[in-house]
Design a protein around this motif. Structure first.
Motif, PDB file in Angstrom:
ATOM      1  N   MET A 182      44.422  38.748  35.488  1.00 27.09           N
ATOM      2  CA  MET A 182      45.333  39.598  35.999  1.00 27.09           C
ATOM      3  C   MET A 182      45.470  39.667  37.308  1.00 27.09           C
ATOM      4  O   MET A 182      44.571  39.419  38.213  1.00 27.09           O
ATOM      5  N   ASN A 183      46.701  39.761  37.804  1.00 22.18           N
ATOM      6  CA  ASN A 183      46.840  39.354  39.196  1.00 22.18           C
ATOM      7  C   ASN A 183      47.839  40.295  40.057  1.00 22.18           C
ATOM      8  O   ASN A 183      48.866  40.178  40.768  1.00 22.18           O
ATOM      9  N   ARG A 184      47.358  41.691  40.026  1.00 27.45           N
ATOM     10  CA  ARG A 184      47.811  42.620  40.886  1.00 27.45           C
ATOM     11  C   ARG A 184      46.765  43.225  41.680  1.00 27.45           C
ATOM     12  O   ARG A 184      46.400  44.417  41.720  1.00 27.45           O
ATOM     13  N   PRO A 185      46.349  42.438  42.351  1.00 26.81           N
ATOM     14  CA  PRO A 185      45.099  42.860  43.325  1.00 26.81           C
ATOM     15  C   PRO A 185      45.391  44.048  44.268  1.00 26.81           C
ATOM     16  O   PRO A 185      44.664  44.731  44.560  1.00 26.81           O
ATOM     17  N   ASP A 186      46.445  43.871  44.785  1.00 23.40           N
ATOM     18  CA  ASP A 186      47.007  44.876  45.751  1.00 23.40           C
ATOM     19  C   ASP A 186      47.101  46.553  45.184  1.00 23.40           C
ATOM     20  O   ASP A 186      47.111  47.365  45.854  1.00 23.40           O
ATOM     21  N   ARG A 187      47.183  46.430  44.055  1.00 29.19           N
ATOM     22  CA  ARG A 187      47.355  47.820  43.084  1.00 29.19           C
ATOM     23  C   ARG A 187      46.056  47.790  42.214  1.00 29.19           C
ATOM     24  O   ARG A 187      46.143  48.487  41.089  1.00 29.19           O
ATOM     25  N   ARG A 188      45.048  47.143  42.660  1.00 27.07           N
ATOM     26  CA  ARG A 188      43.975  47.047  41.621  1.00 27.07           C
ATOM     27  C   ARG A 188      44.211  46.906  40.144  1.00 27.07           C
ATOM     28  O   ARG A 188      43.449  47.447  39.216  1.00 27.07           O
ATOM     29  N   ASN A 189      44.861  45.967  39.844  1.00 27.03           N
ATOM     30  CA  ASN A 189      45.373  45.387  38.634  1.00 27.03           C
ATOM     31  C   ASN A 189      45.643  46.812  37.764  1.00 27.03           C
ATOM     32  O   ASN A 189      45.378  46.697  36.496  1.00 27.03           O
ATOM     33  N   ALA A 190      46.374  47.863  38.197  1.00 25.78           N
ATOM     34  CA  ALA A 190      46.876  48.879  37.321  1.00 25.78           C
ATOM     35  C   ALA A 190      47.854  48.307  36.474  1.00 25.78           C
ATOM     36  O   ALA A 190      48.701  47.474  36.887  1.00 25.78           O
ATOM     37  N   LEU A 191      48.179  48.982  35.307  1.00 24.01           N
ATOM     38  CA  LEU A 191      48.920  48.300  34.142  1.00 24.01           C
ATOM     39  C   LEU A 191      50.165  48.788  34.167  1.00 24.01           C
ATOM     40  O   LEU A 191      50.601  49.622  33.754  1.00 24.01           O
ATOM     41  N   THR A 192      51.054  47.963  35.121  1.00 26.95           N
ATOM     42  CA  THR A 192      52.558  48.184  34.736  1.00 26.95           C
ATOM     43  C   THR A 192      53.068  47.737  33.426  1.00 26.95           C
ATOM     44  O   THR A 192      52.233  46.722  32.859  1.00 26.95           O
ATOM     45  N   THR A 193      54.270  47.801  33.316  1.00 25.29           N
ATOM     46  CA  THR A 193      54.779  47.166  32.156  1.00 25.29           C
ATOM     47  C   THR A 193      54.838  45.543  32.129  1.00 25.29           C
ATOM     48  O   THR A 193      54.615  45.056  31.282  1.00 25.29           O
ATOM     49  N   GLU A 194      55.041  45.176  33.395  1.00 21.26           N
ATOM     50  CA  GLU A 194      55.103  43.912  33.394  1.00 21.26           C
ATOM     51  C   GLU A 194      53.980  43.075  33.357  1.00 21.26           C
ATOM     52  O   GLU A 194      53.773  42.070  32.816  1.00 21.26           O
ATOM     53  N   LEU A 195      52.805  43.797  33.728  1.00 18.03           N
ATOM     54  CA  LEU A 195      51.454  43.128  33.855  1.00 18.03           C
ATOM     55  C   LEU A 195      51.092  43.365  32.142  1.00 18.03           C
ATOM     56  O   LEU A 195      50.592  42.554  31.606  1.00 18.03           O
ATOM     57  N   LYS A 196      51.411  44.520  31.652  1.00 16.76           N
ATOM     58  CA  LYS A 196      51.137  44.407  30.183  1.00 16.76           C
ATOM     59  C   LYS A 196      51.569  43.474  29.097  1.00 16.76           C
ATOM     60  O   LYS A 196      51.070  42.985  28.304  1.00 16.76           O
ATOM     61  N   VAL A 197      52.863  43.237  29.526  1.00 15.95           N
ATOM     62  CA  VAL A 197      53.498  42.249  28.664  1.00 15.95           C
ATOM     63  C   VAL A 197      53.009  40.851  29.087  1.00 15.95           C
ATOM     64  O   VAL A 197      52.847  40.068  28.062  1.00 15.95           O
ATOM     65  N   ALA A 198      52.976  40.573  30.212  1.00 16.40           N
ATOM     66  CA  ALA A 198      52.503  39.361  30.631  1.00 16.40           C
ATOM     67  C   ALA A 198      51.049  39.068  30.021  1.00 16.40           C
ATOM     68  O   ALA A 198      50.575  37.972  29.429  1.00 16.40           O
ATOM     69  N   LEU A 199      50.201  40.106  30.128  1.00 16.20           N
ATOM     70  CA  LEU A 199      48.644  39.909  29.622  1.00 16.20           C
ATOM     71  C   LEU A 199      48.822  39.880  27.944  1.00 16.20           C
ATOM     72  O   LEU A 199      48.023  38.816  27.601  1.00 16.20           O
ATOM     73  N   ARG A 200      49.644  40.407  27.483  1.00 22.79           N
ATOM     74  CA  ARG A 200      49.564  40.257  26.087  1.00 22.79           C
ATOM     75  C   ARG A 200      50.081  38.973  25.448  1.00 22.79           C
ATOM     76  O   ARG A 200      49.528  38.440  24.672  1.00 22.79           O
ATOM     77  N   ASP A 201      51.150  38.695  26.144  1.00 24.69           N
ATOM     78  CA  ASP A 201      51.797  37.010  25.813  1.00 24.69           C
ATOM     79  C   ASP A 201      50.645  36.102  26.077  1.00 24.69           C
ATOM     80  O   ASP A 201      50.643  35.095  25.124  1.00 24.69           O
ATOM     81  N   ALA A 202      50.215  36.275  27.459  1.00 23.43           N
ATOM     82  CA  ALA A 202      49.083  35.166  27.687  1.00 23.43           C
ATOM     83  C   ALA A 202      47.966  35.097  26.668  1.00 23.43           C
ATOM     84  O   ALA A 202      47.556  33.986  26.206  1.00 23.43           O
ATOM     85  N   LEU A 203      47.558  36.309  26.248  1.00 19.62           N
ATOM     86  CA  LEU A 203      46.355  36.221  25.389  1.00 19.62           C
ATOM     87  C   LEU A 203      46.750  35.658  23.889  1.00 19.62           C
ATOM     88  O   LEU A 203      46.054  34.938  23.288  1.00 19.62           O
ATOM     89  N   GLU A 204      47.868  36.306  23.442  1.00 21.50           N
ATOM     90  CA  GLU A 204      48.410  35.661  22.309  1.00 21.50           C
ATOM     91  C   GLU A 204      48.576  34.299  22.094  1.00 21.50           C
ATOM     92  O   GLU A 204      48.104  33.505  21.241  1.00 21.50           O
TER      93      GLU A 204
END
Length: 265
Positions: A21-43
């Motif tokens: 996860m790569n939003r260090p400036d926001r402590r990897n708080a889960l935005t829609t962008e991060l959630k979608v990217a994480l979901r797709d990467a893990l799948e």
């Protein structure tokens, strides 16, 4: 594979993928962008037959502080449907990707790990944490129950009584407490975390990954099913594994007093 929210690196020689996860400036708080990217990467890595173990990690001083409440509040004010859709579309699929991928998943928790971040860590099979890391459920503080599987994974890990306490009161706990409760395999120095997680992933990737996949299913089944159901599943799983090259070669290696080599087949 790289984007602004998640970075995936593959060590093809070791058959290990690291999803960071790569939003260090926001402590990897889960935005829609991060959630979608994480979901797709893990799948993606979960379905990749060339990858035999996965590390989930995060950039910066926090592992994940859960939902980005700024984005969430904006959606609530606007009347958007996103707050109602995010659990089935994002959190459930991320958790399922980790729990059902037919290979080991390791969480390398290098900083604060709360809310859905804790849910994702517990959805992994094994966890390492850096010294000084703080964990918390955090949901009740904003009038929520648990998500990301925490209602089950936390209860299975520490028992229903302690899980209820942690979910209702939301008190933070240390990496050392997490280790003592069995949530974390090992607490290591922060500067050693990535190397230790990769070493563990490589060890698992070199192991009997077909057996690991069956173990994941059986343990999950065993937490919610009667013994008769588990015994039936174990019998069927052992029959499947008995037909694998890994099992046959390992038996021969044992008899020859040699170290077995596993290929996942």
């Amino acid at each position: 594979m790289t984007n602004d929210a998640v970075v995936v690196t593959r060590d093809d020689q070791a058959a290990v993928a690291t999803v960071r996860m790569n939003r260090p400036d926001r402590r990897n708080a889960l935005t829609t962008e991060l959630k979608v990217a994480l979901r797709d990467a893990l799948e993606d890595v979960g379905q990749d037959p060339q990858i035999r173990a996965v590390v989930l990690s995060a950039a910066g001083p926090a592992f994940c502080v859960g939902q980005d409440l700024g984005e969430h509040a904006e959606a609530l004010r606007s009347g958007a449907e996103e707050p109602m859709r995010t659990v089935p579309e994002h959190y459930n699929r991320i958790t399922s990707a980790l729990t059902t991928m037919p290979k080991p998943a390791i969480a390398a928790v290098g900083g604060t790990c709360v809310g859905a971040g804790l849910g994702f860590a517990l959805a992994c099979d094994l966890r390492l944490a850096a010294t000084g890391v703080r964990f918390a459920t955090a949901f009740s503080g904003i009038g929520f129950g648990g998500d990301s599987g925490l209602s089950a994974t936390l209860a299975h890990a520490v028992g229903a009584s302690r899980a209820t306490d942690l979910l209702m009161l939301g008190d933070a706990f240390t990496a050392e407490s997490a280790r003592d409760w069995g949530l974390v395999r090992e607490v290591v120095a922060a500067e050693e975390l990535d190397d230790k997680a990769l070493a563990l992933a490589r060890r698992l990737a070199n192991g009997p990954t077909a057996a690991y996949a069956e173990i994941k299913i059986a343990v999950a089944l065993g937490t919610v099913s009667p013994l008769s159901t588990v015994l039936e599943h174990e019998g069927a799983a052992q029959s499947r594994l008995a037909a694998t090259e890994d099992h046959r070669n390992a038996v021969e290696a044992f008899l020859a007093k040699e170290k077995p080599t596993f290929t996942g087949h």
